[in-house]
Design a protein around this motif. Structure first.
Motif, PDB file in Angstrom:
ATOM      1  N   LEU A  31      57.001 -11.481  10.751  1.00 30.91           N
ATOM      2  CA  LEU A  31      58.360 -11.922  10.424  1.00 30.91           C
ATOM      3  C   LEU A  31      58.656 -11.671   8.946  1.00 30.91           C
ATOM      4  O   LEU A  31      59.756 -11.257   8.582  1.00 30.91           O
ATOM      5  N   GLY A  34      59.678  -8.188   8.412  1.00 29.58           N
ATOM      6  CA  GLY A  34      61.059  -7.953   8.832  1.00 29.58           C
ATOM      7  C   GLY A  34      62.066  -8.412   7.796  1.00 29.58           C
ATOM      8  O   GLY A  34      63.079  -7.756   7.565  1.00 29.58           O
ATOM      9  N   VAL A  35      61.794  -9.548   7.154  1.00 36.33           N
ATOM     10  CA  VAL A  35      62.769 -10.106   6.208  1.00 36.33           C
ATOM     11  C   VAL A  35      62.660  -9.430   4.847  1.00 36.33           C
ATOM     12  O   VAL A  35      63.667  -9.089   4.221  1.00 36.33           O
ATOM     13  N   ALA A  77      61.759  -2.905  10.427  1.00 29.52           N
ATOM     14  CA  ALA A  77      62.150  -4.179   9.815  1.00 29.52           C
ATOM     15  C   ALA A  77      63.351  -4.770  10.550  1.00 29.52           C
ATOM     16  O   ALA A  77      63.393  -5.966  10.844  1.00 29.52           O
ATOM     17  N   HIS A  78      64.311  -3.913  10.889  1.00 30.72           N
ATOM     18  CA  HIS A  78      65.496  -4.381  11.616  1.00 30.72           C
ATOM     19  C   HIS A  78      65.095  -4.932  12.986  1.00 30.72           C
ATOM     20  O   HIS A  78      65.544  -6.008  13.404  1.00 30.72           O
ATOM     21  N   ARG A  81      63.586  -8.288  12.940  1.00 31.32           N
ATOM     22  CA  ARG A  81      64.505  -9.419  12.743  1.00 31.32           C
ATOM     23  C   ARG A  81      65.277  -9.713  14.031  1.00 31.32           C
ATOM     24  O   ARG A  81      65.522 -10.862  14.368  1.00 31.32           O
ATOM     25  N   ALA A  85      65.004 -13.225  16.268  1.00 28.63           N
ATOM     26  CA  ALA A  85      66.208 -14.048  16.108  1.00 28.63           C
ATOM     27  C   ALA A  85      66.761 -14.453  17.476  1.00 28.63           C
ATOM     28  O   ALA A  85      67.081 -15.623  17.711  1.00 28.63           O
TER      29      ALA A  85
END
Lengths: 274, 308
Positions: A31, A34-35, A77-78, A81, A85
């Protein structure tokens, strides 16, 4: 909330101490990537430059390029997320609904209990992916459809666990004593029910998140989930599969990311067979 | 009594499937008539007249409640109607596809039972041993691997790199190996853990130690006193795994191009072929209830103690 967790000494001991920490670390790493990744190297997951298709890593794209010359680093990375989410939103909705309805069924009993249990049993008999696919066909927007469909599938588990735990606790002498002393339902909920339910909910939430992420990736992989330009873990794998001989690392990046994330969640859920 | 509750569950499943597919029919994004006409005549041959004739034929407008009641009435009379795309009766189409899916599912269950429980029992006899620890790691890894990812790894390694088995196809026996293995490994990971826990539990009982004390060999104790006890949680798990198996079948059939019900379901959802979706969903849901009812009965035979 951590106080409530620590106070639950009465809960059955679980083999989770070491596994939980390792699992939480794996989830945090994926995570965190990703951020933080887009902040470390600026870039865009959608920009194509066909001259660089399947090219190796460079300063602008540390993981190299995919078949359309898009930066794998930023697409990954996108994707890391997006799925978590949706999974978190679905688990939060399903958890709240399951807690509420499970508590209601346990407290009221009678036909409320029977009706809710019947609905839950009927949902349990249908494959989750099928329900998600049907909801996806009804709802406008893929992410919204995934959230609604996964919530519909996941609440059953929270409901069953809450109902079973609450029934046992509400029938205990401790709760009877509290009631005789004149304490209200809110006190019973806070002092007796929540400390028992919270650790069970944590396990179910980790497992539910893993189920949700698997479902999103599986439907993406068979091309019935997220639509094409969106970077999504399953979709990235099926897009890169034809090029795996030319660029094995490109295919491996989403595979490794998915596996790490799921392994972390499964370890957090502990050795709960299903 | 358990059979009565299973019957109620079956009724609730039918109602749920009926209402949700009706909602799917009604709330389709875009004009269902156009989608269905496109499915029937091809995307290049659709015009307003074709869409209007489809709409009139299927009664796609009009008030919702009478339509829902009629929809459910048809469902409970087991009248699934005809496929919106091919025009064939849904029941006939499904019966044809179910055969292929059953073949795959049975192969997967058989394979998972050959792999999982024997390993689990062997590990459970020596808790903490090398096999037990290796099995824990392997089972956790396999449970964290979605079926489609396993299918991907198997295709890339076994059929593309080694060239041992075909990646897709249907008919010969070698075509069933990879898809059923992709399904079986995940199922075996769970059943091995269940068998392992059940075996350690049984091996710690007094009757087990007494059987060893009176001089029976390990194999004899396991055969006479152990396996029947281990079978109870395994059989319960098998009933619950039916849903996992069906989900896997939907995904794995699509990946390996297996002409079964999962493959058909994905296509039907895409083509908005609601009668086929409804028929397939109902069959899968009722299949789950039937399998679990059969397992309820089998459990009574294996372990009659609970039946008092």
């Amino acid at each position: 909330m951590s106080g409530a967790l620590a106070a639950s000494g009465a809960a059955p001991p679980r083999r989770r101490a070491g596994g939980f920490a390792v699992g939480a670390a794996l989830v945090l790493v994926t995570l965190g990537f990703g951020v933080l990744a887009p902040l470390v190297v600026a870039g865009d997951p959608f920009t194509q430059s066909l001259t660089k298709a399947l090219g190796g890593p460079d300063a602008a794209a540390p993981f190299g390029y995919d078949h359309l010359g898009r930066s794998l680093f930023h697409r990954l990375a996108h994707a890391l997320r997006l799925s978590p989410a949706i999974a978190a939103a679905a688990v939060a909705t399903a958890g709240a609904a399951g807690l509420l309805l499970g508590g209601l069924a346990a407290a009221r009993g009678g036909w409320v209990d029977r009706a809710l249990t019947l609905v839950a049993d009927a949902l349990l008999a249908l494959p989750g992916l099928l329900l998600v696919l049907i909801v996806l066909a009804i709802m406008p927007g893929t992410a919204l459809g995934f959230w609604a469909g996964l919530s519909l599938v996941l609440w059953v588990e929270f409901f069953r666990l809450t109902r079973a735990t609450s029934r046992a606790v509400l029938a205990s002498p401790a709760v009877e004593a509290s009631r005789l002393l004149g304490f209200g339902p809110l006190y019973v909920l806070r002092r007796h029910l929540w400390p028992e339910i919270a650790p069970v909910m944590l396990t179910a939430a980790a497992f539910g998140a893993a189920t949700a992420i698997m479902a999103i990736a599986a439907l993406g992989f068979v091309s019935v989930g997220m639509r094409a330009p969106t970077p999504e873990l399953g979709l990235m794998m099926v897009e890169l599969l034809p090029y795996w001989r030319e660029a094995p690392f490109a295919l491996l990046t989403p595979v490794i990311a998915t596996f790490t994330l799921l392994l972390g969640l499964i370890l957090m859920a502990g050795d709960r067979a299903r | 009594m358990p059979l009565l509750s299973r019957a109620l569950q079956a009724l609730a499943v039918a109602l749920l499937v009926g209402v949700s597919t009706f909602a799917m029919m009604r709330a389709l994004p875009g004009d269902a008539a156009w989608r269905i006409a496109a499915g029937r005549y091809g995307y290049d041959n659709v015009d307003a007249a074709a869409a209007a004739s489809v709409r009139a034929e299927l009664g796609l407008d009009g008030p919702a409640l009478p339509a829902l009641l009629q929809w459910l009435g048809d469902l409970f009379r087991l009248d699934f109607g005809v496929s919106l795309v091919s025009g064939q009766p849904v029941a006939a189409e499904l019966a044809h596809q179910l055969g292929a899916s059953l073949q795959l599912a049975l192969a997967a269950v058989a394979l998972s039972l050959l792999i999982g429980p024997p390993l689990g029992v062997a590990a459970g006899l020596r808790p903490g041993g090398a096999l037990d620890r290796a099995l824990l790691v392997a089972a956790t890894a396999f449970r964290a691997t979605p079926q489609f990812l396993l299918a991907l790894v198997l295709i890339v390694l076994v059929s593309v790199e080694l060239g041992w088995l075909p990646a897709a196809g249907h008919g010969a026996a070698r075509h069933v190996i990879l898809p059923s293995l992709a399904l079986a490994l995940g199922l075996a990971a769970t059943s091995a853990r269940i068998a392992r826990d059940a075996t350690t539990e049984i091996a710690a009982t007094a009757f087990w130690r007494f059987a060893e004390f009176k001089g029976l060999s390990r194999g004899q104790v396991l055969w006479r006193h152990g396996l029947r006890n281990v079978a109870v949680p395994l059989l319960t798990l098998l009933g619950l795994q039916f849903v996992t198996l069906v989900e896997g079948v939907v995904v794995v059939e699509t990946i390996f191009g297996w002409p079964g019900i999962g493959h058909a379901l994905v296509h039907a959802i895409f083509a908005r072929d609601v009668p086929v979706v409804q028929g397939a969903a109902l069959m899968l849901g009722l299949g789950f209830v039937a399998v679990n009812a059969a397992i309820d009965i089998a459990l009574r035979r294996i372990d009659p103690r609970g039946a008092a």
